[in-house]
Design an enzyme around this catalytic site. Sequence first.
Site, PDB file in Angstrom:
ATOM      1  N   GLU A 177    -115.135  13.835  49.261  1.00 36.31           N
ATOM      2  CA  GLU A 177    -116.477  13.372  48.898  1.00 36.31           C
ATOM      3  C   GLU A 177    -116.455  12.383  47.735  1.00 36.31           C
ATOM      4  O   GLU A 177    -116.655  12.760  46.578  1.00 36.31           O
ATOM      5  CB  GLU A 177    -117.396  14.552  48.546  1.00 36.31           C
ATOM      6  CG  GLU A 177    -118.828  14.100  48.270  1.00 36.31           C
ATOM      7  CD  GLU A 177    -119.744  15.217  47.799  1.00 36.31           C
ATOM      8  OE1 GLU A 177    -120.952  14.985  47.700  1.00 36.31           O
ATOM      9  OE2 GLU A 177    -119.238  16.326  47.515  1.00 36.31           O
ATOM     10  N   LYS A 214    -117.403  13.176  53.272  1.00 36.98           N
ATOM     11  CA  LYS A 214    -118.802  13.342  52.884  1.00 36.98           C
ATOM     12  C   LYS A 214    -119.178  12.136  52.041  1.00 36.98           C
ATOM     13  O   LYS A 214    -118.661  11.952  50.936  1.00 36.98           O
ATOM     14  CB  LYS A 214    -119.014  14.654  52.115  1.00 36.98           C
ATOM     15  CG  LYS A 214    -120.480  14.883  51.752  1.00 36.98           C
ATOM     16  CD  LYS A 214    -120.735  16.295  51.222  1.00 36.98           C
ATOM     17  CE  LYS A 214    -122.203  16.476  50.872  1.00 36.98           C
ATOM     18  NZ  LYS A 214    -122.514  17.865  50.450  1.00 36.98           N
TER      19      LYS A 214
END
Length: 295
Positions: A177, A214
């Site tokens: 992420e 992500k």
Amino acid sequence: MTDTAMADRIETGAGFIAALDQSGGSTPKALRQYGIEEDAYDGDAEMFALIHDMRCRIMTAPDFTSDKVLGAILFERTMRDSVDGVPVPTYLWQERGVVPFLKIDKGLEEIDNGAQLMKPMPGLEALLADAKALGVFGTKERSVIHEANETGIKAVVAQQFEVALTVCKAGLVPIIEPEVDINSPSKPEAEAILKQAILTHLDALDAHTKVMLKLTIPTEDGLYATLADHPSVLRVVALSGGYSTDDACERLSRNPNMIASFSRALAEGLTHQMSEADFNAALGSNIDKIFAASK
């Protein structure tokens, strides 16, 4: 719990990943959003007990099932806790059909070259072993990019993939992420640099290594389609990044190669004071919106 069944669910299932991983630093804000002010609890133990009650209320709600929710990202305390006497990862998978993930980062360093790296993670291997034993499928680790600085972005991506390989070695699937701040004045340029840096590292992985990504919903619709199609990527999920639920869902709907992994947007409008009927109705409405945008 079978890794193969979970992997198939994540790779091909319809739905989104719920982010229930607010940590110590972000818990007071999450509780305020939930209608509980800081003067309502005394110390970390009471604070974490309240946030766990909120998470249990979400996880046990009628609409929080595999029909629309693919997975849930947990804070470490939540992973080690229980729902109705059942360990949380077991409850999610066996009772709800929801794949459990674990947030493993310990927060962010100060901004350097327009980005924030992750702080050191002492004891990471032991934590990953515990997560695996508890039936967790994967992890999530967050960095933040504030500007289109190639040096900073490359450093973030290199660190993310270094941690990801440690996670893979432990038999788990990492959610990488590198968030791009939605308020960055150079957001589109940063996302273009980020995409290329990620592709470079993906291409260097062996054929058996699988990761997830992500990412902030991109300014350019469809920007991350190439990443979603990469053979080493199980799924690309989107963070809401501070957008309202409606705004995040509208933006996400223009990116069919991504599904949601929302935290604040999932809990928008939910308060401690609500009756069970009102709480479940509000949560169900949020789930419906996020599910529709993730198709």
